[in-house]
Every structure is written in C-alpha cells, then in structure tokens.
Scaffold this motif. Sequence first.
Motif, PDB file in Angstrom:
ATOM      1  N   HIS A 163      -5.221   0.530  -1.245  1.00  0.00           N
ATOM      2  CA  HIS A 163      -4.066   0.226  -0.703  1.00  0.00           C
ATOM      3  C   HIS A 163      -4.053   0.987   0.617  1.00  0.00           C
ATOM      4  O   HIS A 163      -3.106   1.140   1.172  1.00  0.00           O
ATOM      5  CB  HIS A 163      -2.786   0.856  -1.348  1.00  0.00           C
TER       6      HIS A 163
ATOM      7  N   SER B 183       0.702  -1.228  -0.060  1.00  0.00           N
ATOM      8  CA  SER B 183      -0.053   0.022   0.022  1.00  0.00           C
ATOM      9  C   SER B 183       0.977   1.296   0.038  1.00  0.00           C
ATOM     10  O   SER B 183       0.686   2.115  -0.674  1.00  0.00           O
ATOM     11  CB  SER B 183      -0.793  -0.091   1.299  1.00  0.00           C
TER      12      SER B 183
ATOM     13  N   LEU C 122      -4.345  -5.976   0.162  1.00  0.00           N
ATOM     14  CA  LEU C 122      -4.595  -4.758  -0.558  1.00  0.00           C
ATOM     15  C   LEU C 122      -5.613  -5.454  -2.044  1.00  0.00           C
ATOM     16  O   LEU C 122      -5.538  -6.484  -2.041  1.00  0.00           O
ATOM     17  CB  LEU C 122      -3.474  -4.109  -1.277  1.00  0.00           C
TER      18      LEU C 122
END
Length: 674
Positions: free
Chosen positions: A135, A117, A198
């Motif tokens: 993210h 992220s 994510l």
Amino acid sequence: MVSSLLIANRGEIACRIIRTARSLGIRTVAVFSDADADAPHVHQADQAVWIGPSPARESYLDGNRVIEAARRTGAEAIHPGYGFLSENADFADACAAAGITFVGPPASAMRAMGGKSTAKAIMADAGVPILPGYHGDGQDDALLSAEADRVGYPIMLKASAGGGGKGMRVVRDAEAFPAALGGARREAVAAFGDDRMLIERYLDHPRHVEVQVFADSHGGCIHLFERDCSIQRRHQKVAEEAPAPDLPPAVREAMGAAAVAAAKAIGYVGAGTVEFLYAPDSGEFFFMEMNTRLQVEHPVTEAVTGVDLVAWQLRIAAGEALPCVQDDIRLDGHAVEVRLYAEDPDAGFLPSTGRLTHFSMPEREVGIRVDSGVDAGSVISVHYDPMIAKIIAHGPDRATALRRLGRALEKTEVAGPATNAAFLRRIVTHPAFAAGAIETGFIEKHTADLLPERRLPGLPTLGAAVAGVLADRAAKAARQAGSSADPWSPWGDAGGWRLNGEGEERIAFRSGEVLLAVTLRYLRDGCILLTSDGIEARLAYRVDDDGMLSLGIDGVWRRVRVALDGLAVTVFDSGEIQRLSLVDPIADADRDAVGGKLVAPMPGRVVALHVAVGDSVKKGVALIVIEAMKMEHTILAPADGAVTGLPFGVGDQVEEGAELVGFESGSPEEDASA
C-alpha cells in the motif's frame, strides 16, 4: 434541519433522496446535464438547474458548477448521493467555504479513507485485520511487479482512489502482470483521475460482507448490521442482502465492533460502509475499504432495520445526535436487492444504450420496493452508468424474500436496450443461491445455469410474437377505419382472411442472424394454424384488459406480454425475455451484414492499440481497447490472420458499428508459402 437541499446527482439516487426530503418538508433542487434535461429527477424536484454538457466531467463532476447552482437557488445543503462528487474531499471543503452544508462525512475522514493505502495503515493501527499486500507511495511499474512477487500470486490490483470495480484486476502470474497493470491504470484514470495502485493477496472463494455504520458529531457511533454483497461480476455487485446468510453470531458481533472501531479511528460523521472479505472456513475477516458515503445497496439495510438512512443523514448533517443507541437496533426479517442494468448478458454483458420503449416495474407487489430514475421514453446514455433500477424484496425470512424477488423479476418488463433481468431471475432462483452457498465466484461457478446457450425461439415465443404483431396490426386498422369494434379481434384486420375459404400469409422474424419464417393459415373457427420449420400448432389469442396477451397454443393457455417498437418485437414470458426483429422484406434485401469485420460494440473512445497495420496475429490476441460507460472493452482477434487497417487512433471517439480493425483471416505460414 435545513429547509432547502440540492441533490448533486442523477438517476435513481436523486429520485430516492427527493422522496425523503419531501417527506421532511424540505425543498429540493435537482441539477442536470444536456443528456438529462427530461429525466425524472428533474421533474420531481421543486427546482432544477442545468450545469453543463452530457459528459460527467463537464457537469456532474464539476464541483464549481454544482456550488454555483446551490447559490443561485438558495440551497442550504448539498447531498452528493453516491458516485460523482460523493467522496471528493475537495468538494466537501468547497461547500464549507461557500457556507453550504455538505451531507456527508468531514473532508478529513474522506481523505483518510480515500486512499486505500492510507486507509490500510490506519486500520492496522486501530487493530482492524487487513490482508497482506503493498500500500506504499512508490508506483514505479518495476517496484509494483516486485511487490506482487513478494506478496505472492494470485494478487489483486486495485486503484488506490477507486471503487465500484473500476481499475481492478485479478492477476494469477507474473507474466500477466504488465498488461493487467496497464489496463487497471487506464481505467483508474478514466474513472477517478488517479492511476495509483495497491496490491493485495487475492482470496479465491471469499464472501464480501460489509457493515453499515452511522456516527454523529457528538461522539455517538453505531452499526446497523451487515450486508452480504458476494454476488459480483467483474468485481461489481449484482445482488446484495441483509443480514448476511449463515454468518455466525460471534463473527457478526466482531465484524460490527471492527466497523465501529474503523469509523471512530478517523473521526467519522454520517453514513458509511466498512467492507470486509470473509473466509467462512476459518471465520476470519479482513478489512477491504471504507466507503464514505451512502451505498447503492442501502435499501436492504433500511428494509431490515426500519431506518430511513437518508433522513438520518440529513438530521446528522444538521447537528443532531443519533436517535438511538446500538442495543435499540433490531433485525426484522430478510431483504435482497438486485441491480437491473441495461446490458446484454448474451453478448458478454456489453452495456446497451437507447430509448426505453416499454417500461413496467412490479412496484405494487407485496414486499417489493423499486428504486428507479427512469420511465418509459427515457434514454440510457453512453455517458453514465447503465443502471435502470434496483429491485428490493423484503420478507419475514430469506426464503420468502427470494420467492417475492423471483416473482417480481418475472414481472419486470423493459424493452429497447437489452437488460440483465432474466439473468438476475436465474440467480435468485438458483438452488445454490437459495441454499446460501454464495461467494464472490458464484457467477463464474454457475455460468452454465445462469448464462445458458442462446437458443432459437421456441413455439411459445414465435406464437406470442405472431399474436403481438397481428393484434397491433388489427388495432391500427381499426383506428384508421374509425371502427368501434373490438380493435384486438383478428376479424378487425383483413390480413390473410378470406370470406370463402382459408386465407394464408407469411411473417418472418430474425433472431440474431437466423431468419425464422412463419406461415399462418386462418381457420374457419377463428384459430390460426401456425407452421414454422416443420412444426405445426393451432394458435389462438386475446388481449386482456391489462394489455397482456392470453395465448393459446394447441389448447394450452399462458399469459405473456409483447412489446413492439417499429420492427423490434420483445416477448416477456415468465421472466424470460426474447428479442426478435420483424423482417421488412424490402429493407432486408439491402441489409448490409457486418460479417467478419471487427466493429465497435457500442459508442466509446479508443484507449489503446496493441497492433500495427501489417502485423500477423494469433486468434485471441488483444488488438484494440475502447472505453465506454466507465469500463474497458478489448477487441480480440477472431482467428489467426493479419491486420490490414486501423481507421482510429488512441483518443478517437467511435460510434457503435464503426469498423475498428481491418482484418484478414488466414495463417501467416500459408500466406508465406503462397
């Protein structure tokens, strides 16, 4: 330059680092667990230190034990290889605190790229193109489900701290999302100790192209061109090549510039790889992640640039500047690498464990490099990744490199655990691969060619197996008799031979659950009349000086290898591998077939139960999940039926062949009406 180096790894990468360190006059220290006490990397290093039990968490992943080993041996630097501690920023800090050089990037760079992220946000700020996705820090299941809806299916779930295909799932609709999220989280915790996820938009037919970068501590940063890693299975790379085939020069230049920009954005130092998804139709590419370490596939870059990347790592870690600038890097020909794994493609690529009873690699072939960390007698353990070796071919062009690699795979011989050698050869010799028509779905697209239906062994295989058994029997008889006669001659074995007349005997093999009975009639001219299932052929054989069998069937001769270990018979024939078992009539009479039991395909740990005793289930429903060799394996209901027993609970260790689920076939409706 340091004078002593500890390698905090095992297997082929440890052996490869030792090789370069030795060439630079650097003393090496290996570390090993209980499982690796007799491993090649232990014997190749100048010193070796035991660091714990077999499980990686208690040995190779224990940074304190590794640093203590460095202190005890006076090692000035630690090279982490790849995997294990290679991208652990806390370990890099601990090395610095102990006054030991960490051969890798700064901890700050690892932290910046360690969380996918954070990495995406940094790349976006640096102008590197990224895929749409989520993210963020919020990790509630409901939030992630809503974000998946926002991004739009299909999506890719990824472990934020992950890599190597672990903790990844392609999800094509909202209904499948909860189960996929649960599986990805469990796998991420097992592999990385971190279950954060994510989400990214999933591209169905992209190519995976990555760029090798190198930076020094003086502000220098260059790339060493790209590798195409599109041939993947379960998001794990199977074959890699450099340079990427049919990559337009403008895209190559832009991708290289983006990779350098990515490295500079985080103050990178050392060897790293910036990975992109490339869409050939549009020419677009998107940042995936940065691996802040040496990659498994680095040998193909070394082959086409002439650079020893490990030597560069050691020099940069010692504070030296890069030895050249971007314009000095030139491409020389083409290189392709495949990863030889102990796994069974015919059984869903289940990892295969056990002792390597026969191991012969094509290391002396022109243009071939083999990086391996095992030898004959080594044990492929359940505790670590089952990679046996990397086979790399280099040539003046791609076609030559592929021909050399195909030939090398024909000469790759491993017996004991099952391997993917024949599967790899089918990939590199496939017409679509040769034409450069590659993408991440290549294996799925060409499954019928790459994984043909398992067939019963044909006459050449049976003939080779018979000849191998007879030759082995004759050699043993000659040794016992102290004979100086040729031990490989059929005349050295009483077998079915008769002084007056033609002798006859029967030999039986198993292929899976099928019994293959073979009748042998020993003819006066020295040949053998082989009969099996109504097929008849004249068999002749001899053992050549290199241990290969020259096998004649009805006057047509071919060279094969037969490896025997107890009742196991492995036939290597032009790149195809057949595994048979010689039937012991007494033992076979008491053979306890598993039948319809749902058993563990390998040793592992139960990580999830989806049913309870008494549940009625439909065919294909997930019953139980076990984790082994860092991957999850789901046991499915083989038919409609009922669960009658669950001998194990979540967290329990299971042995190969252990019954996991008591199961009774039959329609629940039929039971109710009865």
